[in-house]
Write an enzyme that holds these catalytic residues in place. Structure first.
Site, mmCIF file in Angstrom:
data_model
loop_
_atom_site.group_PDB
_atom_site.id
_atom_site.type_symbol
_atom_site.label_atom_id
_atom_site.label_comp_id
_atom_site.label_asym_id
_atom_site.label_seq_id
_atom_site.Cartn_x
_atom_site.Cartn_y
_atom_site.Cartn_z
ATOM 1 C CB CYS A 167 13.058 59.318 -8.576
ATOM 2 S SG CYS A 167 13.159 60.465 -9.960
ATOM 3 C CG HIS B 84 13.707 55.200 -10.961
ATOM 4 N ND1 HIS B 84 12.424 55.270 -10.470
ATOM 5 C CD2 HIS B 84 13.979 56.431 -11.472
ATOM 6 C CE1 HIS B 84 11.935 56.484 -10.694
ATOM 7 N NE2 HIS B 84 12.861 57.203 -11.302
ATOM 8 C CD GLU C 49 12.230 51.820 -9.104
ATOM 9 O OE1 GLU C 49 11.514 52.713 -9.600
ATOM 10 O OE2 GLU C 49 13.151 52.059 -8.300
#
Length: 586
Positions: A418, A554, A556
């Site tokens: 990001c 993102h 993750e």
């Protein structure tokens, strides 16, 4: 439907989320389908506008819901997909009730906390608990409800009362309560103290709730005499007092609970054996137990290190980057490497990251505090890989830009998430493309804006106005043969070569300015993934570098212990000096 309420006492942040997730894992090992709900008793509608330093990271769901980080724990542990409705806040409940009152739904009655607020809470839980959360499309069998905060908080009172009523609404055989309490150790002999637990259980009973399990958080195994004392004074059986001691990793917690008979107790207490469980579910449950056991054992055996330096601005609280940390753990496990821990200029952590405050890397900081600057640079120099995560605001930005430049020039693997992608683009524009005043519209009004505010995003309202949730990223033509990221997704998603798109979760207000894309690509910084329009840059790769990748989304958020995120895995593989093929074969 069976319901398990998890409450907490003595202090907040005691580990209710991990305990609740671990209960879910245990129930899945016998073939049950599990969903989860987190209750946060704050007035915010959601977690989107809350500071990561105060509340930990904001976790984003497929539907764009900005929620508490515990929902990330639920998704990772249970391998499910939740929605924004799985996170209940005081703000959401009051907003719903007030809207109904304005419409006249209460037919002129006086609207009160009891019964209107408490009824709304119960109806919300019943509705959400029946929503499928996995690929089967089947309704869940068990719903785990975590009540945030501690018993006795004034904010929690309406929710506690709602749960007191709820136990009778669904029936005794369908509702169980697990209370997590701290057992501190004091004095030179390390005596385990039971009085805080006795006090919080007494308060819980006074509010109309009696615990079926008391999970005692402690630094070492609960002494037999202490267990007996808690059993006697808290009016529960000895087998209902669970020792949740500190363990090497959170992956050990489900196994720790199983060893103490928690699953056997729940089977009897909730009559789980009477529930219909198909043969396929039972086989899948046995597989989950085997996989989880192997995961915990492998984590405990890791010894060969890989050093990842995270350059961020919220380093005062590890939970600010919890999903990033977990994604690195998942990938490191896959690579058979142990992440090294060292803390810089903050408290010491027994964990697996090397933390650097981004502002310490700025040249101006060298003049203010030379020793901190030197220490930060030494840490950066020791990195096998450098990661710049997401964030907002201009504090520490020049330090992050310096870290990206170091990674690019020194050929150190780099992953930008990001803001980390935007930082790398700014650095590249300044030092390679000759745009010395390149910057982001977020940080500076004047100059060359290579990063700009997205036109559809509100600049006056903050809550829920970003580009949020799961969206497709389209791989560009001509990247099939050389894009590392594309290959990683093909391998991790078990698809044939030629993958056209991937789905990942987003949370951002700013983007790469499309006007400068051709300049970037002419100089070797390529945007291999874009959105459906081709105008929004999603994945960035630097050609000729061992691993220099940025993602506007993102990754993750979708990483799982048994299925690491593709960009994170590629990053850790490169940082450890391994080949992807060797990792996948191991």
């Amino acid at each position: 439907m069976k319901y398990i309420l998890v409450s907490g006492g003595v202090i907040s942040g005691i580990g209710k989320g991990i305990f609740a997730s671990s209960l879910g894992v245990l129930l899945k090992t016998i073939g049950l389908r599990v969903t989860a709900i987190k209750i946060d008793p704050y007035m915010n509608i959601d977690a989107g506008t809350m500071s990561p330093i105060e509340h930990g990271e904001v976790f984003v769901l497929d539907d764009g819901g900005e929620v508490d980080l515990d929902l990330g724990n639920y998704e990772r542990f249970l391998d499910v997909t939740l929605t924004r409705d799985n996170n209940i806040t005081t703000g959401k409940i009051y907003q719903q009730v007030i809207q109904k009152e304005r419409r006249g739904d209460y037919l002129g009655k006086t609207v009160q906390v009891v019964p209107h607020i408490t009824d709304a809470i119960q109806e919300w839980i019943e509705r959400v608990s029946m929503v499928p959360v996995d690929n089967s499309g089947e309704n869940p069998d068990v719903c785990i409800i975590e009540l945030g905060g501690t018993v006795g908080d004034i904010e929690s009172a309406p929710f506690v009362e709602a749960m007191r009523q709820f136990q009778f609404r669904v029936g005794h055989e369908n509702f169980a309560l697990a209370h997590v309490s701290l057992v501190p150790v004091t004095g030179p002999v390390g005596e385990q103290k039971t009085k805080p637990t006795q006090t919080t259980i007494k308060e819980l009973r006074a509010l109309g709730l009696s615990p079926d399990l008391i999970a005692c958080r402690c630094c070492k195994t609960l002494e037999p005499d202490v267990r007996n004392k808690i059993s006697m004074f808290c009016h529960v059986g000895r087998d209902q007092v669970i020792s949740v001691r500190d363990v090497p990793s959170t992956y050990n917690v489900p196994l720790l609970l199983k060893e103490q008979g928690v699953l056997d107790f729940l089977r009897k207490r909730l009559d789980l054996d009477c529930m219909h469980i198909s043969t396929d579910q039972i086989i899948r449950g046995e597989s989950i137990l085997a996989e989880w056991t192997k995961l915990a054992e492998e984590y405990d055996r890791l010894s060969e290190p890989v050093t990842i330096v995270l350059v961020g601005k919220y380093t005062n609280l590890q939970d600010s980057y919890l999903s990033v940390k977990k994604a690195l753990e998942h990938s490191s496990l896959k690579c058979g490497r142990k992440l090294i821990l060292k803390a810089i200029a903050i408290i010491s952590f027994i964990n697996s990251l090397l933390w650097v405050d981004a502002s310490h890397l700025e040249s101006e900081h060298e003049k203010i505090n030379p020793s901190e600057y030197r220490e930060a640079m030494q840490t950066l120099s020791s990195a096998n890989g450098i990661l710049v995560p997401g964030g907002f605001g201009n504090r520490g930005i020049e330090g992050k830009i310096a870290a990206a430049r170091w990674a690019r020039e020194k050929k150190i693997p780099y992953l930008g998430i990001c803001l980390g992608l935007q930082i790398a683009a700014i650095e590249f524009a300044r030092n390679v493309c000759g745009m010395e005043v390149a910057n982001s519209e977020e940080f500076q009004e004047d100059g060359v804006h290579v990063i700009v505010n997205m036109p559809e995003v509100s600049t006056t309202h903050l809550g829920g106005t970003m580009r949020l949730g799961v969206r497709p990223t389209i791989f560009q033509e001509g990247t099939e043969d050389w894009s590392t990221t594309r290959k990683l997704y093909e391998v991790m998603n078990s698809v044939t070569a030629g993958t056209q798109h991937v789905l990942e979760r987003h949370r951002h207000r700013y983007e790469v300015n499309p006007k400068f894309v051709s300049t970037f690509e002419k100089n070797g910084l390529c945007f291999v993934g874009r959105d459906e329009t081709g105008q929004r840059m999603e994945i960035m790769e630097l050609q000729g570098h061992p691993f220099f990748v940025g993602t506007q989304y993102h990754p993750e958020y979708l990483s799982r212990p048994l299925k690491p995120s593709a960009p994170f895995l590629g990053f850790v593989v490169a940082s450890a000096g391994l080949s992807l093929d060797s990792v996948l074969k191991s």
